[in-house]
Design a protein around this motif. Structure first.
Motif, PDB file in Angstrom:
ATOM      1  N   GLY A   1       0.819  -1.213   0.000  1.00  0.00           N
ATOM      2  CA  GLY A   1       0.000   0.000   0.000  1.00  0.00           C
ATOM      3  C   GLY A   1       0.848   1.257   0.000  1.00  0.00           C
ATOM      4  O   GLY A   1       0.557   2.220  -0.706  1.00  0.00           O
ATOM      5  N   GLY A   2       1.909   1.255   0.795  1.00  0.00           N
ATOM      6  CA  GLY A   2       2.807   2.400   0.838  1.00  0.00           C
ATOM      7  C   GLY A   2       3.488   2.653  -0.494  1.00  0.00           C
ATOM      8  O   GLY A   2       3.624   3.794  -0.934  1.00  0.00           O
TER       9      GLY A   2
ATOM     10  N   LEU B   1       2.919   5.842  -2.736  1.00  0.00           N
ATOM     11  CA  LEU B   1       4.110   6.642  -3.008  1.00  0.00           C
ATOM     12  C   LEU B   1       4.242   6.952  -4.492  1.00  0.00           C
ATOM     13  O   LEU B   1       4.714   8.020  -4.875  1.00  0.00           O
ATOM     14  CB  LEU B   1       5.355   5.912  -2.502  1.00  0.00           C
ATOM     15  N   ALA B   2       3.784   6.025  -5.329  1.00  0.00           N
ATOM     16  CA  ALA B   2       3.868   6.228  -6.773  1.00  0.00           C
ATOM     17  C   ALA B   2       2.950   7.362  -7.241  1.00  0.00           C
ATOM     18  O   ALA B   2       3.197   7.964  -8.278  1.00  0.00           O
ATOM     19  CB  ALA B   2       3.516   4.942  -7.501  1.00  0.00           C
ATOM     20  N   SER B   3       1.911   7.645  -6.447  1.00  0.00           N
ATOM     21  CA  SER B   3       0.967   8.686  -6.868  1.00  0.00           C
ATOM     22  C   SER B   3       0.956   9.888  -5.926  1.00  0.00           C
ATOM     23  O   SER B   3      -0.006  10.651  -5.918  1.00  0.00           O
ATOM     24  CB  SER B   3      -0.445   8.085  -6.931  1.00  0.00           C
TER      25      SER B   3
ATOM     26  N   SER C   1       2.741  13.870   2.570  1.00  0.00           N
ATOM     27  CA  SER C   1       2.204  12.561   2.204  1.00  0.00           C
ATOM     28  C   SER C   1       3.328  11.581   1.890  1.00  0.00           C
ATOM     29  O   SER C   1       3.222  10.390   2.200  1.00  0.00           O
ATOM     30  CB  SER C   1       1.239  12.674   1.027  1.00  0.00           C
ATOM     31  N   THR C   2       4.412  12.048   1.324  1.00  0.00           N
ATOM     32  CA  THR C   2       5.555  11.177   1.049  1.00  0.00           C
ATOM     33  C   THR C   2       6.142  10.648   2.350  1.00  0.00           C
ATOM     34  O   THR C   2       6.421   9.450   2.470  1.00  0.00           O
ATOM     35  CB  THR C   2       6.640  11.946   0.259  1.00  0.00           C
ATOM     36  N   VAL C   3       6.297  11.511   3.325  1.00  0.00           N
ATOM     37  CA  VAL C   3       6.841  11.087   4.619  1.00  0.00           C
ATOM     38  C   VAL C   3       5.916  10.073   5.276  1.00  0.00           C
ATOM     39  O   VAL C   3       6.362   9.044   5.796  1.00  0.00           O
ATOM     40  CB  VAL C   3       7.060  12.310   5.547  1.00  0.00           C
ATOM     41  N   LEU C   4       4.615  10.315   5.239  1.00  0.00           N
ATOM     42  CA  LEU C   4       3.657   9.394   5.845  1.00  0.00           C
ATOM     43  C   LEU C   4       3.659   8.032   5.153  1.00  0.00           C
ATOM     44  O   LEU C   4       3.549   6.988   5.804  1.00  0.00           O
ATOM     45  CB  LEU C   4       2.257  10.001   5.830  1.00  0.00           C
ATOM     46  N   GLU C   5       3.809   8.034   3.846  1.00  0.00           N
ATOM     47  CA  GLU C   5       3.839   6.777   3.111  1.00  0.00           C
ATOM     48  C   GLU C   5       5.118   5.990   3.394  1.00  0.00           C
ATOM     49  O   GLU C   5       5.091   4.771   3.504  1.00  0.00           O
ATOM     50  CB  GLU C   5       3.659   7.039   1.622  1.00  0.00           C
ATOM     51  N   VAL C   6       6.225   6.679   3.541  1.00  0.00           N
ATOM     52  CA  VAL C   6       7.478   6.003   3.913  1.00  0.00           C
ATOM     53  C   VAL C   6       7.356   5.429   5.321  1.00  0.00           C
ATOM     54  O   VAL C   6       7.793   4.297   5.580  1.00  0.00           O
ATOM     55  CB  VAL C   6       8.680   6.965   3.800  1.00  0.00           C
ATOM     56  N   LEU C   7       6.723   6.162   6.230  1.00  0.00           N
ATOM     57  CA  LEU C   7       6.503   5.645   7.585  1.00  0.00           C
ATOM     58  C   LEU C   7       5.595   4.420   7.569  1.00  0.00           C
ATOM     59  O   LEU C   7       5.808   3.472   8.336  1.00  0.00           O
ATOM     60  CB  LEU C   7       5.921   6.732   8.484  1.00  0.00           C
ATOM     61  N   LEU C   8       4.593   4.411   6.704  1.00  0.00           N
ATOM     62  CA  LEU C   8       3.727   3.253   6.552  1.00  0.00           C
ATOM     63  C   LEU C   8       4.527   2.041   6.090  1.00  0.00           C
ATOM     64  O   LEU C   8       4.359   0.933   6.614  1.00  0.00           O
ATOM     65  CB  LEU C   8       2.602   3.560   5.560  1.00  0.00           C
TER      66      LEU C   8
ATOM     67  N   LEU D   1       7.765   1.540   6.517  1.00  0.00           N
ATOM     68  CA  LEU D   1       8.659   1.132   7.608  1.00  0.00           C
ATOM     69  C   LEU D   1       7.907   0.360   8.686  1.00  0.00           C
ATOM     70  O   LEU D   1       8.424  -0.626   9.232  1.00  0.00           O
ATOM     71  CB  LEU D   1       9.365   2.347   8.205  1.00  0.00           C
ATOM     72  N   ALA D   2       6.693   0.792   9.001  1.00  0.00           N
ATOM     73  CA  ALA D   2       5.872   0.061   9.969  1.00  0.00           C
ATOM     74  C   ALA D   2       5.553  -1.334   9.432  1.00  0.00           C
ATOM     75  O   ALA D   2       5.589  -2.322  10.173  1.00  0.00           O
ATOM     76  CB  ALA D   2       4.595   0.825  10.265  1.00  0.00           C
ATOM     77  N   GLY D   3       5.255  -1.421   8.146  1.00  0.00           N
ATOM     78  CA  GLY D   3       5.002  -2.718   7.525  1.00  0.00           C
ATOM     79  C   GLY D   3       6.228  -3.615   7.580  1.00  0.00           C
ATOM     80  O   GLY D   3       6.125  -4.805   7.857  1.00  0.00           O
ATOM     81  N   LEU D   4       7.393  -3.037   7.345  1.00  0.00           N
ATOM     82  CA  LEU D   4       8.637  -3.801   7.416  1.00  0.00           C
ATOM     83  C   LEU D   4       8.874  -4.327   8.827  1.00  0.00           C
ATOM     84  O   LEU D   4       9.280  -5.477   9.013  1.00  0.00           O
ATOM     85  CB  LEU D   4       9.812  -2.931   6.965  1.00  0.00           C
TER      86      LEU D   4
END
Length: 79
Positions: free
Chosen positions: A26-27, A31-33, A39-46, A48-51
């Protein structure tokens, strides 16, 4: 290096890996869109949480559980 003890039950391990993979995918898709910096920072955090969920699920060890002293009842050893 000694491998940490397993402190996560099998169903929770499966759920962590599954939800972690969903969060990573999902991240990446978001991130692609993305358009803005926030929003980029939040998607990277998502991602990292998934990882983190994937790693703790795959290893079967949650450092936070260890710090809190939590052991699931099904993994407790008789005294």
């Amino acid at each position: 290096m000694k491998r940490p003890t397993v402190n996560i039950t099998a169903p929770e391990r499966f759920a962590r890996v599954f939800i972690g993979l969903v969060a990573i995918v999902g991240g990446v898709l978001l991130l692609a869109s993305t358009g803005g910096a926030v929003s980029t920072v939040l998607e990277v955090l998502l991602m990292l949480a998934g990882l983190d969920l994937v790693l703790t699920g795959a290893l079967g060890h949650c450092p936070l559980y260890r710090k809190l002293g939590y052991v699931p009842p099904s993994l407790r050893r008789p005294a």
